[in-house]
Scaffold this motif. Structure first.
Motif, PDB file in Angstrom:
ATOM      1  N   ALA A 281       0.934  -1.078   0.084  1.00 42.20           N
ATOM      2  CA  ALA A 281       0.002  -0.058  -0.019  1.00 42.20           C
ATOM      3  C   ALA A 281       0.877   1.222  -0.082  1.00 42.20           C
ATOM      4  N   VAL A 282       1.777   1.303   0.952  1.00 44.51           N
ATOM      5  CA  VAL A 282       2.727   2.507   0.926  1.00 44.51           C
ATOM      6  C   VAL A 282       3.578   2.581  -0.596  1.00 44.51           C
ATOM      7  N   LEU A 283       4.112   1.533  -1.181  1.00 45.16           N
ATOM      8  CA  LEU A 283       4.592   1.734  -2.572  1.00 45.16           C
ATOM      9  C   LEU A 283       3.537   2.116  -3.529  1.00 45.16           C
ATOM     10  N   ALA A 284       2.507   1.703  -3.639  1.00 48.21           N
ATOM     11  CA  ALA A 284       1.310   2.291  -4.427  1.00 48.21           C
ATOM     12  C   ALA A 284       1.022   3.530  -4.385  1.00 48.21           C
ATOM     13  N   GLY A 285       0.913   3.904  -3.099  1.00 47.05           N
ATOM     14  CA  GLY A 285       0.927   5.656  -2.693  1.00 47.05           C
ATOM     15  C   GLY A 285       1.878   6.426  -3.147  1.00 47.05           C
ATOM     16  N   ALA A 286       3.067   5.748  -2.931  1.00 46.60           N
ATOM     17  CA  ALA A 286       4.290   6.534  -3.498  1.00 46.60           C
ATOM     18  C   ALA A 286       4.266   6.720  -4.773  1.00 46.60           C
ATOM     19  N   GLU A 287       3.754   5.543  -5.819  1.00 47.19           N
ATOM     20  CA  GLU A 287       3.914   5.576  -7.017  1.00 47.19           C
ATOM     21  C   GLU A 287       2.753   6.478  -7.750  1.00 47.19           C
ATOM     22  N   ARG A 288       1.706   6.517  -6.906  1.00 50.71           N
ATOM     23  CA  ARG A 288       0.650   7.297  -7.290  1.00 50.71           C
ATOM     24  C   ARG A 288       1.074   9.046  -7.386  1.00 50.71           C
ATOM     25  N   ASP A 289       1.768   9.268  -6.213  1.00 52.05           N
ATOM     26  CA  ASP A 289       2.232  10.410  -5.707  1.00 52.05           C
ATOM     27  C   ASP A 289       3.151  11.177  -6.725  1.00 52.05           C
TER      28      ASP A 289
ATOM     29  N   SER B 179       6.746   9.622 -19.988  1.00 53.14           N
ATOM     30  CA  SER B 179       6.778   8.256 -19.759  1.00 53.14           C
ATOM     31  C   SER B 179       7.139   7.531 -18.652  1.00 53.14           C
ATOM     32  N   ILE B 180       7.981   8.161 -17.956  1.00 48.69           N
ATOM     33  CA  ILE B 180       8.257   7.647 -16.484  1.00 48.69           C
ATOM     34  C   ILE B 180       6.750   7.596 -15.632  1.00 48.69           C
ATOM     35  N   GLY B 181       6.135   8.948 -15.560  1.00 53.41           N
ATOM     36  CA  GLY B 181       5.040   8.942 -15.260  1.00 53.41           C
ATOM     37  C   GLY B 181       4.051   7.966 -15.536  1.00 53.41           C
TER      38      GLY B 181
END
Lengths: 162, 148
Positions: free
Chosen positions: A114-122, A144-146
């Motif tokens: 969940a923390v990793l998903a949140g970091a990716e989303r941010d 592209s990275i986004g």
């Protein structure tokens, strides 16, 4: 010859050679790129810490391989971003102090994901803002990275992963 | 209008037309995809289809608003990159469509207009996310030919 030249410059209203001692500050897109590199380094550190923390017994066939793949994506991002940052020798510009300590992560595998998903989303949302004011080719790379990070969110929140 | 402005406008038009062409192809392709899916997969494909229709319509509106050319109409039919005879091939086609759409937007991202950049980058994120949901995989550099 040097003195004469300096006098001529002064007579012409120029500042002379002393003006060369202070190179111009970094362009805004250099600062942006440096910030993006710092964020990507932090992302890599997160995944490295997550892989170290994640028990190998926790759904070994799913979470760990996924995190390793996503980590490889981020390492590729970091390499591309670093290749774009060229600081001339002798430049007064100093790169941002980048992260050295491993980021803190929760203990449970589900919480880690969940923390990793949140970091990716941010990160994906942040890149949408960062790419507005940079040169075209860097904007394409950040877009592209986004997009990769938006895809990571999907994979990390996959129902079967938890 | 100066030569530079004409050139910039033509570049913008070309980038918009390229993105429009990809969205039109995706709209056609999702019609094939949906015909081979049922249940949740069909519902998700329907949602994705609508997303591409909305993007297509937005791009059409941008081209009209630019006032320098007409939106190129969609083809009557498209040659599919894979033969679709069932669920797995339909999903594979949808993934290819999303990759093509993602690759159609970096040209718009390269334009200096902030609103266009934001729109195009957002479209890339959404297409990459759909491809990940469909395939269970990610790409390091969606839409770009970058060696990771």
């Amino acid at each position: 010859m040097l003195t004469a030249g300096t006098v001529s410059l002064a007579a012409a209203g120029c500042k002379g050679l002393t003006a060369l001692r202070q190179p111009p500050g970094p362009a805004p897109d250099v600062t942006t790129l440096d910030c993006v590199i710092a964020a990507e380094e932090l992302m890599v550190a997160r995944y490295q810490a997550a892989l170290a923390l994640l028990p190998s017994t926790a759904r070994p066939g799913r979470a760990r391989p996924l995190l390793a793949i996503v980590l490889a994506d981020h390492e590729a991002h970091l390499a591309q971003l670093r290749s774009r940052l060229i600081v001339p020798r002798g430049s007064a510009y100093r790169a941002r102090r980048h992260h050295s300590a491993a980021p803190a992560l929760p203990g449970q595998p589900r919480e880690i994901l969940a923390v990793l998903a949140g970091a990716e989303r941010d990160a994906a949302a942040s890149l949408l803002r960062e790419l507005i004011a940079v040169p075209a080719s860097l904007a394409q790379l950040l877009a592209s990275i986004g997009a990769a990070e938006a895809a990571h969110v999907v994979l990390l929140t996959w129902p079967g992963l938890r | 209008m100066s030569r530079e402005l004409v050139s910039a406008t033509q570049g913008m038009l070309a980038a918009l037309q390229a993105a429009l062409a990809a969205e039109q192809a995706a709209c056609y392709g999702y019609g094939i995809v949906g015909a081979h899916l049922t249940g949740t997969a069909f519902a998700e494909a329907s949602t994705d289809w609508i997303a591409h229709e909305r993007s297509r319509d937005a791009l059409t509106g941008m081209i009209v608003a630019l006032g320098r050319g007409r939106p190129t109409p969609a083809a009557v039919a498209y040659q599919l990159p894979v033969t679709v005879r069932g669920h797995a091939a339909a999903i594979a086609l949808a993934v290819l469509l999303e990759h093509d759409v993602t690759a159609a937007y970096p040209g718009l991202v390269a334009l200096p207009e902030p609103a266009l950049r934001m729109f195009a980058a957002t479209q890339m994120q959404q297409a990459a996310a759909r491809a990940a949901r469909l395939s269970g995989r990610s790409q390091a550099f969606p839409g770009l030919a970058v060696r990771g």
